[in-house]
Every structure is written in C-alpha cells, then in structure tokens.
Write an enzyme that holds these catalytic residues in place. Structure first.
Site, PDB file in Angstrom:
ATOM      1  N   THR A 206      -2.350  -8.321 -12.906  1.00  0.00           N
ATOM      2  CA  THR A 206      -1.908  -7.910 -14.200  1.00  0.00           C
ATOM      3  C   THR A 206      -1.316  -9.094 -15.158  1.00  0.00           C
ATOM      4  OG1 THR A 206      -2.635  -6.370 -14.369  1.00  0.00           O
ATOM      5  CG2 THR A 206      -0.704  -6.218 -15.972  1.00  0.00           C
ATOM      6  N   ASN A 435       6.160  -3.064  -0.284  1.00  0.00           N
ATOM      7  CA  ASN A 435       6.507  -3.368  -1.708  1.00  0.00           C
ATOM      8  C   ASN A 435       5.790  -1.729  -2.441  1.00  0.00           C
ATOM      9  OD1 ASN A 435       3.681  -3.072  -1.269  1.00  0.00           O
ATOM     10  ND2 ASN A 435       3.199  -3.773  -2.986  1.00  0.00           N
ATOM     11  N   LEU A 436       6.229  -1.633  -3.525  1.00  0.00           N
ATOM     12  CA  LEU A 436       5.633  -0.069  -4.236  1.00  0.00           C
ATOM     13  C   LEU A 436       4.280  -0.067  -4.184  1.00  0.00           C
ATOM     14  CD1 LEU A 436       6.237   1.814  -7.362  1.00  0.00           C
ATOM     15  CD2 LEU A 436       4.189   0.165  -8.166  1.00  0.00           C
ATOM     16  N   CYS A 437       3.102  -0.597  -3.843  1.00  0.00           N
ATOM     17  CA  CYS A 437       1.952  -0.020  -3.507  1.00  0.00           C
ATOM     18  C   CYS A 437       1.375  -0.264  -1.666  1.00  0.00           C
ATOM     19  CB  CYS A 437       0.914  -0.746  -3.858  1.00  0.00           C
ATOM     20  SG  CYS A 437       1.605  -0.719  -6.271  1.00  0.00           S
ATOM     21  N   CYS A 438       2.110  -0.299  -0.795  1.00  0.00           N
ATOM     22  CA  CYS A 438       2.174  -0.554   0.610  1.00  0.00           C
ATOM     23  C   CYS A 438       1.548  -1.450   0.608  1.00  0.00           C
ATOM     24  CB  CYS A 438       1.648   0.402   0.934  1.00  0.00           C
ATOM     25  SG  CYS A 438       3.140   2.072   0.844  1.00  0.00           S
ATOM     26  N   GLU A 439       1.131  -2.713   0.338  1.00  0.00           N
ATOM     27  CA  GLU A 439       0.392  -3.620   0.963  1.00  0.00           C
ATOM     28  C   GLU A 439       0.882  -5.194   0.861  1.00  0.00           C
ATOM     29  OE1 GLU A 439       0.110  -5.149  -3.466  1.00  0.00           O
ATOM     30  OE2 GLU A 439      -0.012  -3.367  -2.553  1.00  0.00           O
ATOM     31  N   PRO A 615      -4.181  -2.123  -4.068  1.00  0.00           N
ATOM     32  CA  PRO A 615      -5.662  -1.768  -4.917  1.00  0.00           C
ATOM     33  C   PRO A 615      -5.763  -2.407  -5.671  1.00  0.00           C
ATOM     34  CG  PRO A 615      -2.918  -0.613  -4.488  1.00  0.00           C
ATOM     35  CD  PRO A 615      -3.208  -1.880  -3.899  1.00  0.00           C
ATOM     36  N   GLU A 617      -7.534  -1.028  -9.406  1.00  0.00           N
ATOM     37  CA  GLU A 617      -7.602  -0.170 -10.137  1.00  0.00           C
ATOM     38  C   GLU A 617      -8.203  -0.701 -12.023  1.00  0.00           C
ATOM     39  OE1 GLU A 617      -4.663   2.219 -10.047  1.00  0.00           O
ATOM     40  OE2 GLU A 617      -4.489   2.831  -7.816  1.00  0.00           O
ATOM     41  N   SER A 619      -8.331  -4.824 -12.846  1.00  0.00           N
ATOM     42  CA  SER A 619      -9.084  -5.648 -12.949  1.00  0.00           C
ATOM     43  C   SER A 619     -10.014  -5.464 -11.755  1.00  0.00           C
ATOM     44  CB  SER A 619      -8.238  -7.345 -11.802  1.00  0.00           C
ATOM     45  OG  SER A 619      -8.470  -6.565 -10.656  1.00  0.00           O
TER      46      SER A 619
END
Length: 754
Positions: A206, A435-439, A615, A617, A619
């Site tokens: 994004t 990070n926020l999304c764990c990757e 994730p 979601e 794109s």
C-alpha cells in the site's frame, strides 16, 4: 419502455438511446460468457427520466457487480470494464487518456505528483515511456481489483474525492520515481518494472502503490521500534511512533525491557509504577494520528514470557477487567525461547523476573546468546537477592493460549528460531522483536542508546501462478525487478527520525508471495501433499532473490552492515536452516548453489535480508490472487467498499473450484498440513512468516477446541522452525464463515501487508 431523457455531463438533455448503452455493454462483455442483452434487461427497470449519464454508469456497474457468482464469474470482468470506462471519463473527460507528459504536468501542477518526475526525465524520455504503456491492461482487472485501485491506490484529493490518474499511468510513474537516479539503463529498468506490475506478476504494498510518485516520501511498510527502560527512551520511542503512524506505517514495538511494577528506581527512593502506564502511553501514540487520512494507527507490542508482570500482561486485550488494567487497542507478541519450551515439556516451572535485573544482561542475552541466557537465568533463580515468582510452565502456557484463542490477536514469537535461522549473526545483530503482522525479523536497538536503530523493511511479492514457476530465468528477472526497485526506494524515501536512517546501511528487503493457494490448485496439489513442490518453489524464488542482490552488490557495492550477516561468511540458506525440515522435505536442490556461493564470496550482497512472508489482503485484490499463502475461506469472498458489498471469486474458478483447499475443510484435518508448508517456506526465507492457526470448534466434543490441540500446534511449529504465530482464527458456526467477508478491522494497518 417509455421515452425518457438523460442529462449528459455537459448539462445538455437528450433522448435516451438504448443502442448506446447496449454498445457499451457489448464492448464490456467481449470475450466473456456474459450476454449484454440480458444485462441490459436487468438494468432497464432502474432507468428514470432526467437521470444523468453518470447515474446510468453507476447502475450498469452495480448491476454487473451484483451478478458476480460462482455460476457467472465473468461478470467480474464486465463490471470492472464498465468501472474503468467511467473512471476514464471522470479523470480525462473522455475515454482516451491524455498524453503522458500532459498528464504528469497536470498532476505536478495540482500538487499530486512529485515535481522530480519532470526535472529528472526529459520530454523525449517521457514520450518514449508513453510508447510502452498498454492502456488496454486497464480492462484486464477483476471488479474487486478495479475497486481497490479506485478507492485506495489511485492518487486522489481526499477532500473532494477527485481521482487524477488511471492504473497504467500510476504503474509507469511509480517505476519512474523508483528508478529516477539509476545511472545506467534507467529507461530499461523502468519498463521492466512497469511490465512486471501491469501484468500482475509482482505485487506492491500500500505505501508504494498509494504514495510513490507523490510528494510523500515514506514507503517502508514495516517499522520496528525498541523502547528501553528509561523515561527518555520511552518518550523518544513514543515520538517515533507518532512520526511513523502519520506516514501510513504499521508499528512493531519492543516494550519488553521496561522494568516490572515495584522495582527500585535509582537508590530505591522511588518504586516503579510498572509497564501498564507506559504501554498505555504507547497506545495513545499509536492512535494519535490517522494513517495518511485513513484511520487510527496499529501496533503490536513484544515482551518475554518470563516478565514479572506477565500474568497481568497476557490479559490486557480481553473484554474482562476495567479500563485501568486493560490496553485493548494494541496487539501483543509473547516471546518464548527453547528453555521455556523445555520447561513446559518437563512440566517444570518458569521463573518470572523484572527484565532490568542483572543490569539488563539477563534480558539482552535472551536474544543474543541462548547458552548465556540459560546460565544467567538459572543463576537468577538461585539468587535470593533477586525478586522473582515461580509459576508452573503449563499453567502459564495455558493462560497464553486461553488469551490467544479468546482475543485472536495475542501472537507468539519463538526467539531462538528467530535468531538461529536468519542471515544475521546472532551475537552481532540480535533480533529482539517483530512487526505489526509478525513477518519481519530484523535488528533494532534502544532508540535512546548510542547505537539507536529503528528497523525498516520494504515489501513486495511474487504473484504465483501468473508466471512459469519452473522457468528460472523468468524468476531471476522478476527477482531483479523487485530487488532493484525496493533497494532504490531506500535511497529515494525520506526518514522522519534519524534512528531510522540505518535502514540504508542494512538495506533490508522483504519479498514474499501471494496466490499460493491458487498455485497449489493449478498444480493439482494440496497443503497435505505439497512438501516437495513447495520446497522447490521457494528454493527457486530465494535463489533468484539472492542472485539479484549479489548482482546489485557487484554494481553498487554490498550493504554497509554486510559484516553483521552470515552472507559475509559465504553462508547461504542451505547452511543455516533448521535441519529438522529434512524430516518433511528432503534436501534435494535444483539450483546451482555452489556457483552462487562463489559469486557471494567475490562480490558480497547488497541487502541484509531479501524475503519475508507477509499477509497480502489488499494487493491480492488488485492482482486477483488468493491472500498470501493462506487457504481461501471459500470459492466466493464478500468485499466491502464505500459503494456497497460485492463478490470476488477465487482465481480460475471455472477450472479449479474443486481443486482448492478451503479454510474450514482444511481445518478439519488440523493445522499441521498448513504449518508444514509454512515451515518448509521458512527454510528459505530470510525473515519470518505471519503464520495463522484455524480451529473449528464444531468438530470437537462439546464444541470446544481442546487446550492440548492448540498447544500441540504451537509445539509443532516451534519444532520445525516457525518463528511467529499470527492470528488465531475460530469458526463461529454462523454460516458466513465459508465466505470471506472483508471489512476494515479496527487496530489494523494495510502498510505492513500487501
């Protein structure tokens, strides 16, 4: 049908001519199974005297979108073409786009495009690039992709809603911005980038899609910030959060160093208030700004399971308690290591400490040196002068899993897996958070220390099934496009806080995948039997990325912090992975790793990390792909937009509908097939993966997921080297679970997802 008049965009009224609308519908339906006359019959009853042509376009688009189904999937293309037709009229006042140079000039003058697009490129170069733009590709999107572009990615005035561009111009100007300072073959690099993006072979996050080409210059998807145990550090971390939240970023915060309630401060004249007041301070910072005008920010806070306050921290997100002892608008990552897992396995005790004990060495060794941590931890357990609390490991793990299942968003990070199976040399550059999304798994340092470092990572993804996955030359080309573009972004973007500028020295990238479930279906494989297939795919992808980064190092030099990595020792993923993976995927290789190793030793590597599994979601809608490496909920997902809800169907539904592994059918077989594939992927991936778990209570006695099942999944993931567990998904039995109903989640962020 009675005679009616319509009002054109010019304000002129004229008699409605059905043939004009049928002509547009016939054009939109060309090459599909949709009958334009049947669609017209559906529209007729909505037409009224005095309607504007804009009103009619809206009715046409909505009628086509409402018809998207498993039985009639082609309506997604008809609706998208009608939407793009209307968009062209709104942006350009006509169907044909204006000239590229006029378009750029107009957007620069309107303050929407970066002026450097005109100062860095000549009129002749812009004209040449225009000859490579294929506007007909605007008509290849699905409706979901077209809507995502229109609502989220195309440059617009957020006050008036005016849109300034169409997709192909957006893709080309993003490429121009990212490659504007390339000294050699600049136009070639721009065109290769444009081709890869516009044919949906790669996917962008994004921040790049929405911001790159505009005057905004902060595109790092993931920002990881470490707070220390001092007021200065806490306040500096909070200020950094505010800066990055305002620039659309998602935040990972390491808050684990803050000492426990009741700890001495200084000589003991003051007792510490504990972590909760300071974590509330971070939550306020996270929610202080909207993300680029969209909504409040989002963050995940990380801390070790042996923190003295852990019993109060694990419940912070649940709906019990009162505001004073809850912090519900952040997510949490609980950090475990091999010793904690060992204590659980032996039904032993875990001893809780304040992380400042032993001068902080206990805390820092947790990440830097697992043997030293064991030594210090066991010594602290025996030291009567150190404040502590003992708790049964099983009791603590059960509390963790209870809160994880109850809130869905208490995550788990396995610290030894994170630091042992990584390109970073553990004792030189330990990883202390995600990070926020764990990757993401990259080094950070206390923002108030002399070596302060905020970690940044930029993302993109291969769109699987949109290229030949066994064509190594093609993979190498797509890898080169992504590595060069993301590497350039590190120098192109600005840095709101100086502690983040070390990103240019590490040059961390995170290239992942999307559309994995569709790729499995196209290869007649499932999560249960794709071990060797997944192993080969990710070997090829990672080989291509490493090769691209070595090539870039030959051209521009290796990263400044190259010596912090195992790359500098001539090591490759085939050297540092968790060897237990060999039990589920034989170490048979298709790429020439020996030759690659020689090149690595000769030239070094440009980027400290190259891959992460995020994730996808947002794109995934633009590229018409399934989300990341997740199974789809069902053949149809329901998307929400400002203009209402609509259906999106899985890729190649007409051929592969019965070949997909759908989430809740797969969940009936347990999480191990899915976790096995993630573990195999992580053999190759530099960083981490946002690995989810899925549970259907209906298949268990009394409709409740046994604690033993949840803990067994966690143990399985840890054993095979998984670094993080992300969402805990539970089927609610409402009947809508077979559809993916996507609405923006509170406390969520699109930035560190694709």
């Amino acid at each position: 049908m009675q005679l009616i008049n319509v009002i054109k965009s010019s304000g002129v009224s004229q008699s409605f001519d059905p043939q004009k609308i049928i002509k547009v519908l016939s054009w939109a339906a060309e090459g599909t199974s949709v009958d334009p006359y049947e669609l017209y019959e559906n529209i007729k009853s909505y037409l009224r005297d005095g309607m504007t042509t804009d009103d009619i376009q809206t009715i046409v688009i909505k009628a086509a979108a409402n018809s998207i189904s498993v039985e009639e999937p082609d309506y997604q293309y008809v609706a998208a073409r009608c939407l793009m037709f209307a968009l062209r009229k709104h942006v350009y006042g006509q169907y044909e786009p204006r000239s590229f140079i006029d378009h750029i000039s107009y957007c620069v003058n309107a303050g929407k495009y970066d002026p450097e697009l005109l100062s860095k490129y000549s009129a002749e170069e812009i004209t040449f690039l225009e000859s490579k733009i294929k506007h007909e590709r605007d008509m290849e999107f699905t409706y979901s992709g077209a809507m995502q572009l229109k609502e989220k990615y195309l440059v617009k005035d957020k006050t008036t809603g005016q849109i300034y561009e169409t997709p192909q111009f957006a893709f080309m100007t993003i490429g121009m911005a990212l490659h504007q300072d390339e000294p050699v073959d600049r136009l070639k690099h721009v065109i290769r980038f444009y081709e890869a993006v516009s044919t949906r072979q790669i996917s962008l996050p994004t921040p790049i899609m929405a911001g790159c080409r505009t005057p905004t210059r902060q595109f790092s998807s993931c920002v990881v910030i470490e707070a220390g145990d001092s007021l200065k550090s806490i306040n500096k971390a909070s200020a950094s959060i505010v800066e990055y939240i305002s620039k659309r970023a998602g935040i990972g915060i390491n808050v684990g160093m803050i000492r426990a309630e009741g700890s001495k401060i200084g000589m003991g004249e003051v007792r510490h208030t504990g972590v909760i007041p300071f974590w509330k301070h971070f939550q306020t910072a996270v929610k202080s700004c909207s993300q680029g005008g969209i909504r409040g920010g989002a963050a995940t806070a990380y801390y070790p399971i042996w923190h003295l306050e852990v019993e109060n921290l694990l419940v912070l997100k649940n709906n019990k308690g009162v505001e004073e002892n809850r912090i519900r608008h952040m997510d949490y990552g609980v950090q475990l290591n091999d010793l904690m897992m060992e204590r659980f396995g032996k039904n032993d005790y875990i001893t809780l400490f304040s992380p400042h004990e032993m001068g902080g060495e206990l805390y820092y060794s947790y990440f830097k040196d697992q043997d030293r941590f064991r030594e210090l931890y066991e010594a602290a357990e025996k030291d009567p002068n150190i404040r502590k609390k003992r708790i049964k490991a099983r009791e603590l793990f059960e509390l963790l899993m209870t809160e994880r299942s109850g809130t869905a968003r208490i995550y788990v990070q396995f610290i030894d897996n994170t630091n042992n199976y990584t390109p970073f040399i553990r004792e030189k550059a330990p990883i202390r958070q995600s990070n926020l999304c764990c990757e993401i798994a990259i080094p950070t340092n206390d923002v108030n220390s002399p070596d302060a470092e905020i970690g940044l990572c930029t993302l993109s993804a291969f769109v699987l099934d949109n290229f030949d996955w066994q064509d190594q030359d093609k993979i190498n080309e797509l890898a080169e496009v992504q590595v060069r573009a993301l590497d350039n972004l590190l120098d192109y973007q600005g840095y709101p806080v100086p502690e983040a500028e070390k990103a240019k020295k590490r040059r961390n990238l995170g290239v992942g995948v999307t559309n994995y479930a569709a790729w499995l279906a196209s290869n007649f494989a499932s999560y249960e039997d794709a071990n060797d297939l997944t192993h080969e795919l990710f070997e090829r992808l990672q080989y291509g990325l490493i090769k691209a980064s070595i090539k870039l190092a030959k051209e521009k030099g290796p990263s400044e912090y190259y010596s912090d990595t195992r790359w500098s020792r001539g090591e490759l993923p085939i050297d540092w992975y968790n060897k237990k993976i060999d039990q589920i995927a034989a170490p048979k290789y298709v790429c020439d790793w020996s030759a690659l190793r020689e090149d690595l030793k000769l030239f070094g590597i440009r980027n400290s990390t190259l891959s992460a599994l995020m994730p996808c979601e947002s794109s995934s809608q633009v590229s018409n792909s399934t989300n990341g490496y997740e199974p789809p909920r069902g053949p149809v997902s329901v998307k929400e937009s400002k203009e209402g809800s609509f259906n999106q169907v899985v890729p190649n539904i007409e051929h592969n509908i019965d070949l997909y592994d759908y989430t809740w059918k797969l969940a009936k077989k347990g999480n191990k097939p899915y976790l096995t594939q993630v573990a195999i992927m992580l053999k190759w991936v530099c960083q981490s993966a946002s690995a989810n778990t899925y549970y259907d209570p209906q298949i268990f006695p009394k409709g409740k997921v046994p604690m033993s099942i949840m803990i067994d999944d966690m143990l399985y993931g840890w054993y095979y080297g998984i670094k993080n567990f992300y969402y805990h998904n539970t089927r609610d039995g409402s009947g809508t679970d077979d559809y993916e109903i996507e609405t923006p989640k509170a406390d969520d962020c699109a930035a560190c997802k694709l």
